[in-house]
Design an enzyme around this catalytic site. Structure first.
Site, PDB file in Angstrom:
ATOM      1  CE  LYS A 228     -36.060 -67.528  31.403  1.00  0.00           C
ATOM      2  NZ  LYS A 228     -34.784 -68.240  31.355  1.00  0.00           N
ATOM      3  NE  ARG A 263     -36.823 -73.690  34.884  1.00  0.00           N
ATOM      4  CZ  ARG A 263     -37.212 -72.453  35.184  1.00  0.00           C
ATOM      5  NH1 ARG A 263     -37.492 -71.606  34.224  1.00  0.00           N
ATOM      6  NH2 ARG A 263     -37.308 -72.071  36.445  1.00  0.00           N
TER       7      ARG A 263
HETATM    8  C1  YH5 Z   1     -33.323 -71.195  32.555  1.00  0.00           C
HETATM    9  O1  YH5 Z   1     -33.337 -70.423  31.597  1.00  0.00           O
HETATM   10  N1  YH5 Z   1     -34.503 -69.750  34.292  1.00  0.00           N
HETATM   11  S1  YH5 Z   1     -35.530 -68.890  36.664  1.00  0.00           S
HETATM   12  C2  YH5 Z   1     -38.015 -64.091  34.076  1.00  0.00           C
HETATM   13  C3  YH5 Z   1     -39.266 -64.186  33.504  1.00  0.00           C
HETATM   14  C4  YH5 Z   1     -39.875 -65.414  33.342  1.00  0.00           C
HETATM   15  C5  YH5 Z   1     -39.211 -66.547  33.777  1.00  0.00           C
HETATM   16  C6  YH5 Z   1     -41.205 -62.857  33.512  1.00  0.00           C
HETATM   17  N2  YH5 Z   1     -34.324 -71.217  35.938  1.00  0.00           N
HETATM   18  C7  YH5 Z   1     -33.862 -70.858  33.825  1.00  0.00           C
HETATM   19  O2  YH5 Z   1     -37.735 -68.760  34.647  1.00  0.00           O
HETATM   20  N3  YH5 Z   1     -33.187 -72.995  34.711  1.00  0.00           N
HETATM   21  C8  YH5 Z   1     -34.745 -69.985  35.579  1.00  0.00           C
HETATM   22  O3  YH5 Z   1     -39.882 -63.047  33.074  1.00  0.00           O
HETATM   23  C9  YH5 Z   1     -33.766 -71.770  34.856  1.00  0.00           C
HETATM   24  N4  YH5 Z   1     -32.743 -72.427  32.458  1.00  0.00           N
HETATM   25  C10 YH5 Z   1     -32.678 -73.303  33.505  1.00  0.00           C
HETATM   26  N5  YH5 Z   1     -32.095 -74.488  33.315  1.00  0.00           N
HETATM   27  C11 YH5 Z   1     -35.989 -67.506  35.620  1.00  0.00           C
HETATM   28  C12 YH5 Z   1     -37.269 -67.673  34.872  1.00  0.00           C
HETATM   29  C13 YH5 Z   1     -37.951 -66.455  34.385  1.00  0.00           C
HETATM   30  C14 YH5 Z   1     -37.363 -65.213  34.529  1.00  0.00           C
END
Ligand code: YH5
Length: 283
Positions: A228, A263
Site C-alpha cells: 500500500k 493479507r
Molecule cells: C484490506 O485492507 N484491501 S483491495 C492499493 C495498493 C495495494 C493494495 C498499490 N481488500 C483490503 O489490496 N480486504 C483490499 O497500492 C482488502 N483488507 C481486507 N480485508 C486494496 C489493496 C491495495 C490497494
C-alpha cells in the site's frame, strides 16, 4: 523482549479449521481483467489458478479472490460480471486443500461463491450493502469486517480523526454490533482496521504503531497493508513493485501486536519472516 501470544481460537471454515494461535498468510488473488498479463483479452482463469497454486506452495493457507477493483477511480462492475470472474476460479481452488475467501461486498456474489465452495466473506464495506447483514447471518461463515468510511471513490476526503485507533475501534465496533444484532455469530467474526481506506500516510503509521489496541475488541485480527501507498512513502517513494520488503516488515510488526492473519502479495517472503518469529516464540 515482550512476545505477545496469538489467541487460542479456531476459525471454522467448513472442512478446514484454521488454528489462529499461529499466524496465517492470506495470498491476494486479483481476478480483475487488468490483473492478467494479457489485459484480460483471453480467459484469465488458468493464469489466476496457477498463481494461487504457487502461493499455496509458498505457504499461503488462505487465498483471497477478488473480482472488484476498489482502487479510487476504478469503474463499477456488475454483480453478474463479478460472479463470472470469481466462481470459475473458486471451482478450481476447492480441489486443493486451501481456505478460500472472497473479497466482495455483494451478497449475490458471496452466495454464488459459497455454493461453489468458498469459505470466508471478506467485505471491505463491512456488510453495508442491502441484504448483506441478513446474508452473512444466513450463510453462517466467517466474515472479515473491515474499517472504512464512505466508498472507495469518496474515502480520501473522510480522513478526519480525533485519534485514529480509538475512532477506528469505535466505528468497527458499530459494524460488529450491527452484524451481531442481525444474527452473525461472534465466533464467525474477524476484524481489520482497513489500512489505506480513509486514512492518510501518517494515520496508517499511527494505526500500525497502536495496532495492539485492537485486541481489546476480543476478535481475531487481520492485517492487510501489502504494497500500500503508505509503505511506499515510508520507503521514500518506492513504487508498488518495490514495496515487498517494507510490507513484510510492517506485517510482522502487526503480528507481534496480535494479528493472526496477514493479507499479502509476496507470500514466500512473508512466510519466511513468520517462520523466524515462530522460532523466537518457542526458543
Ligand atoms: C484490506 O485492507 N484491501 S483491495 C492499493 C495498493 C495495494 C493494495 C498499490 N481488500 C483490503 O489490496 N480486504 C483490499 O497500492 C482488502 N483488507 C481486507 N480485508 C486494496 C489493496 C491495495 C490497494
Amino acid at each position: 523482549m515482550k512476545l505477545m501470544a496469538l489467541p487460542n481460537k479456531i476459525l471454522n471454515c467448513g472442512e478446514i479449521q484454521l488454528d489462529l494461535s499461529q499466524p496465517h498468510v492470506m495470498g491476494i488473488l486479483n481476478v480483475t481483467p487488468d490483473s492478467f498479463s494479457d489485459g484480460g483479452r483471453h480467459n484469465g482463469k488458468d493464469q489466476a489458478v496457477g498463481h494461487a497454486l504457487d502461493m499455496i506452495a509458498e505457504g499461503a493457507t488462505v487465498i483471497d479472490v477478488g473480482g472488484e477493483s476498489t482502487r479510487p477511480g476504478a469503474s463499477a462492475v456488475s454483480v453478474e460480471e463479478e460472479i463470472h470472474r470469481v466462481v470459475p476460479v473458486v471451482e478450481e481452488l476447492v480441489k486443493h486443500n486451501v481456505v478460500i475467501s472472497i473479497d466482495t461486498s455483494q451478497p449475490e456474489v458471496i452466495r454464488a461463491a459459497v455454493k461453489a465452495g468458498a469459505h470466508i466473506w471478506n467485505d471491505v464495506r463491512a456488510l453495508t450493502k442491502p441484504n448483506a447483514l441478513a446474508t452473512a447471518a444466513e450463510l453462517n461463515i466467517p466474515i472479515i469486517i473491515m474499517h472504512m468510511r464512505g466508498e472507495p471513490t469518496t474515502m480520501n476526503n473522510l480522513d478526519q480523526y480525533e485519534h485514529v485507533i480509538e475512532d477506528v475501534i469505535k466505528e468497527l465496533q458499530q459494524r460488529v454490533d450491527d452484524a451481531l444484532n442481525a444474527g452473525v455469530k461472534a465466533e464467525n467474526i474477524m476484524i481489520d482496521p482497513g489500512f489505506g481506506f480513509a486514512k492518510n500516510a501518517q494515520q496508517n503509521l499511527k494505526l500500525l504503531q497502536q495496532f495492539h489496541e485492537l485486541n481489546s475488541m476480543g476478535y481475531p485480527i487481520l492485517s492487510a497493508l501489502s504494497r500500500k501507498r503508505f509503505i511506499g512513502e515510508a520507503l521514500g517513494g518506492a513504487d508498488a513493485q518495490h514495496r515487498a520488503v517494507g510490507s513484510v516488515a510492517a506485517h510482522l510488526i502487526s503480528i507481534q501486536q496480535g494479528a493472526c492473519m496477514v493479507r499479502a502479495h509476496d507470500v514466500k517472503a512473508t512466510v519466511d519472516a513468520i517462520r523466524v518469529w515462530q522460532a523466537l516464540q518457542t526458543a
